[in-house]
Design a protein around this motif. Sequence first.
Motif, PDB file in Angstrom:
ATOM      1  N   ALA A  87      37.636  31.288  30.232  1.00  0.00           N
ATOM      2  CA  ALA A  87      38.619  31.295  31.314  1.00  0.00           C
ATOM      3  C   ALA A  87      38.684  32.698  31.891  1.00  0.00           C
ATOM      4  CB  ALA A  87      39.986  30.864  30.793  1.00  0.00           C
ATOM      5  N   CYS A  88      38.150  32.885  33.085  1.00  0.00           N
ATOM      6  CA  CYS A  88      38.134  34.197  33.729  1.00  0.00           C
ATOM      7  C   CYS A  88      39.333  34.312  34.663  1.00  0.00           C
ATOM      8  CB  CYS A  88      36.850  34.383  34.515  1.00  0.00           C
ATOM      9  SG  CYS A  88      35.349  34.215  33.531  1.00  0.00           S
ATOM     10  N   THR A  89      40.054  35.419  34.575  1.00  0.00           N
ATOM     11  CA  THR A  89      41.274  35.540  35.364  1.00  0.00           C
ATOM     12  C   THR A  89      41.489  36.961  35.844  1.00  0.00           C
ATOM     13  OG1 THR A  89      43.653  35.016  35.402  1.00  0.00           O
ATOM     14  CG2 THR A  89      42.766  35.988  33.373  1.00  0.00           C
ATOM     15  N   GLY A  90      42.268  37.081  36.907  1.00  0.00           N
ATOM     16  CA  GLY A  90      42.612  38.375  37.483  1.00  0.00           C
ATOM     17  C   GLY A  90      43.432  38.147  38.727  1.00  0.00           C
ATOM     18  N   ILE A  91      43.822  39.229  39.367  1.00  0.00           N
ATOM     19  CA  ILE A  91      44.615  39.145  40.588  1.00  0.00           C
ATOM     20  C   ILE A  91      44.043  40.115  41.604  1.00  0.00           C
ATOM     21  CG2 ILE A  91      46.304  40.927  39.966  1.00  0.00           C
ATOM     22  CD1 ILE A  91      47.149  37.535  41.588  1.00  0.00           C
ATOM     23  N   GLY A  92      44.189  39.823  42.882  1.00  0.00           N
ATOM     24  CA  GLY A  92      43.670  40.710  43.916  1.00  0.00           C
ATOM     25  C   GLY A  92      42.155  40.797  43.859  1.00  0.00           C
ATOM     26  N   LYS A  93      41.619  42.018  44.039  1.00  0.00           N
ATOM     27  CA  LYS A  93      40.170  42.205  44.003  1.00  0.00           C
ATOM     28  C   LYS A  93      39.606  41.815  42.639  1.00  0.00           C
ATOM     29  CE  LYS A  93      40.131  44.056  48.139  1.00  0.00           C
ATOM     30  NZ  LYS A  93      41.594  44.029  48.372  1.00  0.00           N
ATOM     31  N   SER A  94      40.335  42.108  41.576  1.00  0.00           N
ATOM     32  CA  SER A  94      39.875  41.720  40.245  1.00  0.00           C
ATOM     33  C   SER A  94      39.794  40.201  40.107  1.00  0.00           C
ATOM     34  CB  SER A  94      40.811  42.284  39.171  1.00  0.00           C
ATOM     35  OG  SER A  94      40.726  43.694  39.111  1.00  0.00           O
ATOM     36  N   GLY A  95      40.667  39.514  40.824  1.00  0.00           N
ATOM     37  CA  GLY A  95      40.610  38.058  40.820  1.00  0.00           C
ATOM     38  C   GLY A  95      39.357  37.543  41.483  1.00  0.00           C
ATOM     39  N   HIS A  96      38.983  38.169  42.594  1.00  0.00           N
ATOM     40  CA  HIS A  96      37.746  37.766  43.273  1.00  0.00           C
ATOM     41  C   HIS A  96      36.536  37.994  42.365  1.00  0.00           C
ATOM     42  CE1 HIS A  96      39.747  36.947  47.006  1.00  0.00           C
ATOM     43  NE2 HIS A  96      40.179  38.197  47.148  1.00  0.00           N
ATOM     44  N   VAL A  97      36.543  39.126  41.666  1.00  0.00           N
ATOM     45  CA  VAL A  97      35.443  39.417  40.752  1.00  0.00           C
ATOM     46  C   VAL A  97      35.424  38.420  39.599  1.00  0.00           C
ATOM     47  CG1 VAL A  97      34.469  41.113  39.169  1.00  0.00           C
ATOM     48  CG2 VAL A  97      35.410  41.865  41.346  1.00  0.00           C
ATOM     49  N   ALA A  98      36.609  38.084  39.085  1.00  0.00           N
ATOM     50  CA  ALA A  98      36.688  37.125  37.987  1.00  0.00           C
ATOM     51  C   ALA A  98      36.106  35.774  38.393  1.00  0.00           C
ATOM     52  CB  ALA A  98      38.143  36.966  37.535  1.00  0.00           C
ATOM     53  N   GLN A 103      42.800  25.751  23.392  1.00  0.00           N
ATOM     54  CA  GLN A 103      42.775  26.617  22.213  1.00  0.00           C
ATOM     55  C   GLN A 103      41.364  26.963  21.756  1.00  0.00           C
ATOM     56  OE1 GLN A 103      46.054  24.192  20.050  1.00  0.00           O
ATOM     57  NE2 GLN A 103      46.259  26.262  19.234  1.00  0.00           N
ATOM     58  N   ASP A 104      40.376  26.228  22.228  1.00  0.00           N
ATOM     59  CA  ASP A 104      38.990  26.549  21.873  1.00  0.00           C
ATOM     60  C   ASP A 104      38.344  27.488  22.896  1.00  0.00           C
ATOM     61  OD1 ASP A 104      39.021  24.970  19.598  1.00  0.00           O
ATOM     62  OD2 ASP A 104      38.339  23.177  20.658  1.00  0.00           O
ATOM     63  N   ASP A 105      39.107  27.850  23.931  1.00  0.00           N
ATOM     64  CA  ASP A 105      38.578  28.701  24.990  1.00  0.00           C
ATOM     65  C   ASP A 105      38.699  30.177  24.626  1.00  0.00           C
ATOM     66  OD1 ASP A 105      38.078  26.411  26.443  1.00  0.00           O
ATOM     67  OD2 ASP A 105      39.930  26.547  27.614  1.00  0.00           O
ATOM     68  N   VAL A 106      38.092  31.011  25.452  1.00  0.00           N
ATOM     69  CA  VAL A 106      38.248  32.464  25.376  1.00  0.00           C
ATOM     70  C   VAL A 106      38.685  32.928  26.757  1.00  0.00           C
ATOM     71  CG1 VAL A 106      37.089  34.683  25.049  1.00  0.00           C
ATOM     72  CG2 VAL A 106      36.497  32.755  23.586  1.00  0.00           C
ATOM     73  N   VAL A 107      39.652  33.833  26.813  1.00  0.00           N
ATOM     74  CA  VAL A 107      40.132  34.373  28.086  1.00  0.00           C
ATOM     75  C   VAL A 107      39.462  35.716  28.355  1.00  0.00           C
ATOM     76  CG1 VAL A 107      42.124  35.243  29.363  1.00  0.00           C
ATOM     77  CG2 VAL A 107      42.360  33.197  27.945  1.00  0.00           C
ATOM     78  N   LEU A 108      38.899  35.848  29.541  1.00  0.00           N
ATOM     79  CA  LEU A 108      38.374  37.133  30.007  1.00  0.00           C
ATOM     80  C   LEU A 108      39.259  37.578  31.163  1.00  0.00           C
ATOM     81  CD1 LEU A 108      36.188  39.373  30.049  1.00  0.00           C
ATOM     82  CD2 LEU A 108      34.883  37.934  31.631  1.00  0.00           C
ATOM     83  N   ALA A 109      40.079  38.608  30.929  1.00  0.00           N
ATOM     84  CA  ALA A 109      41.061  39.048  31.922  1.00  0.00           C
ATOM     85  C   ALA A 109      40.652  40.381  32.518  1.00  0.00           C
ATOM     86  CB  ALA A 109      42.439  39.163  31.283  1.00  0.00           C
ATOM     87  N   PRO A 124      41.507  33.785  21.850  1.00  0.00           N
ATOM     88  CA  PRO A 124      40.891  35.114  21.942  1.00  0.00           C
ATOM     89  C   PRO A 124      40.934  35.656  23.368  1.00  0.00           C
ATOM     90  CG  PRO A 124      39.522  33.630  20.647  1.00  0.00           C
ATOM     91  CD  PRO A 124      40.588  32.785  21.273  1.00  0.00           C
ATOM     92  N   LEU A 125      41.170  36.952  23.472  1.00  0.00           N
ATOM     93  CA  LEU A 125      41.316  37.586  24.777  1.00  0.00           C
ATOM     94  C   LEU A 125      40.414  38.805  24.864  1.00  0.00           C
ATOM     95  CD1 LEU A 125      42.846  38.006  27.503  1.00  0.00           C
ATOM     96  CD2 LEU A 125      44.537  39.336  26.203  1.00  0.00           C
ATOM     97  N   ILE A 126      39.598  38.839  25.895  1.00  0.00           N
ATOM     98  CA  ILE A 126      38.756  40.007  26.189  1.00  0.00           C
ATOM     99  C   ILE A 126      39.318  40.665  27.444  1.00  0.00           C
ATOM    100  CG2 ILE A 126      36.451  40.810  26.816  1.00  0.00           C
ATOM    101  CD1 ILE A 126      35.337  38.340  25.365  1.00  0.00           C
ATOM    102  N   ALA A 127      39.584  41.947  27.358  1.00  0.00           N
ATOM    103  CA  ALA A 127      40.121  42.692  28.505  1.00  0.00           C
ATOM    104  C   ALA A 127      39.019  43.513  29.148  1.00  0.00           C
ATOM    105  CB  ALA A 127      41.251  43.608  28.053  1.00  0.00           C
ATOM    106  N   LEU A 128      38.953  43.460  30.459  1.00  0.00           N
ATOM    107  CA  LEU A 128      38.046  44.310  31.214  1.00  0.00           C
ATOM    108  C   LEU A 128      38.929  45.214  32.064  1.00  0.00           C
ATOM    109  CD1 LEU A 128      34.812  42.905  32.909  1.00  0.00           C
ATOM    110  CD2 LEU A 128      35.785  45.156  33.309  1.00  0.00           C
ATOM    111  N   THR A 129      39.141  46.431  31.582  1.00  0.00           N
ATOM    112  CA  THR A 129      40.121  47.323  32.186  1.00  0.00           C
ATOM    113  C   THR A 129      39.685  48.771  32.054  1.00  0.00           C
ATOM    114  OG1 THR A 129      42.462  47.988  32.122  1.00  0.00           O
ATOM    115  CG2 THR A 129      41.434  47.424  30.018  1.00  0.00           C
ATOM    116  N   ALA A 130      40.256  49.623  32.883  1.00  0.00           N
ATOM    117  CA  ALA A 130      39.954  51.051  32.812  1.00  0.00           C
ATOM    118  C   ALA A 130      40.859  51.781  31.833  1.00  0.00           C
ATOM    119  CB  ALA A 130      40.082  51.686  34.203  1.00  0.00           C
ATOM    120  N   VAL A 131      41.968  51.134  31.440  1.00  0.00           N
ATOM    121  CA  VAL A 131      42.984  51.818  30.624  1.00  0.00           C
ATOM    122  C   VAL A 131      43.144  51.084  29.294  1.00  0.00           C
ATOM    123  CG1 VAL A 131      45.318  52.729  30.556  1.00  0.00           C
ATOM    124  CG2 VAL A 131      44.147  52.454  32.761  1.00  0.00           C
TER     125      VAL A 131
END
Length: 322
Positions: free
Chosen positions: A48-59, A91-97, A120-127
């Motif tokens: 499950a890929c998610t984001g908001i704004g430009k990050s949402g478009h990339v997701a 519950q069997d999914d993985v979130v990529l935020a 499970p959650l994978i974060a793609l972030t600068a911070v």
Amino acid sequence: MTASFDAVAVGRRVLATESSALALQADVLDGDFTAAVDLLFAARGRIACTGIGKSGHVARKIAATFASTGTAAFFVHASEASHGDLGMIGQDDVVLALSKSGEARELADILAYAKRFRIPLIALTAVRESTLGAAADVILQLADGAEATAEVNAPTTSTTLQIALGDALAVALLERRGFTAGDFKTFHPGGKLGAMLRTVGDLMHGPGELPLVSHDTPMPQALLVMTEKRWGIVGVTDADGRLVGAVTDGDLRRHIDGLLSHTAGEVMTPGPKKTVPPGMMASEALALMSDPPPSVTVLFVVEDDRPVGILHVHDLLRAGVM
């Protein structure tokens, strides 16, 4: 617009800035990337890929890339998730935020949902120390590269890095799964990619349209078959049904004197030299038609030396193979 404005110079500066950041991202890639690939590979559900704004478009783009390369994935809009779309995530999914700052408030409900149901959650972030980073099981940290629009800090370099990391994840999963060109064709039946990945067997004309005669067939009868099938060629088979040669227009001209007194086996060119198996990529078959010379417009499709189909160059061009 000022007289000193140089669009090419600006373009080069932007590309250089983003290129440098990509090189830096490659240098800092570490065990967290391996952990992310392991987590995605082991998922029993979808990504499950998610984001908001430009990050949402990339997701959304990353989800599409995953799906097209054999990793089941979908996009969840961070804002819509709070209004019922959380039910899309199992519950069997993985979130990529995705979030550069890691503080996008629209992600709050997804983070809470993932924590509540131990998704499970994978974060793609600068911070790394952000809210998103703190909630994540694995953090893929964006390299510290300057945005190409330094004065207004609009997402440019950061979204390029997000896209590149998404591509890196997709390719790593593709290679770990042993994903093949045939698999890729399954997910791309249309368009240029689909055409290039189609096989000879997908495009060939089957046994009912094959122009075939036996080795001892008189030429008058062979000419009737050649005319009826309209391929400009007739294949010649032996007693066991193996393709042993072909009669073409060129063969007819070479044997014009007394042609009708001969058999197909006497007039044919042995071979034929150019045949293809049904499993060959259509693009390879098209290349074979012209290289090595001489060029041909028709290929017999054979299995175990026996003809099973015929392929014309027009079949390839109509299908978009180039």
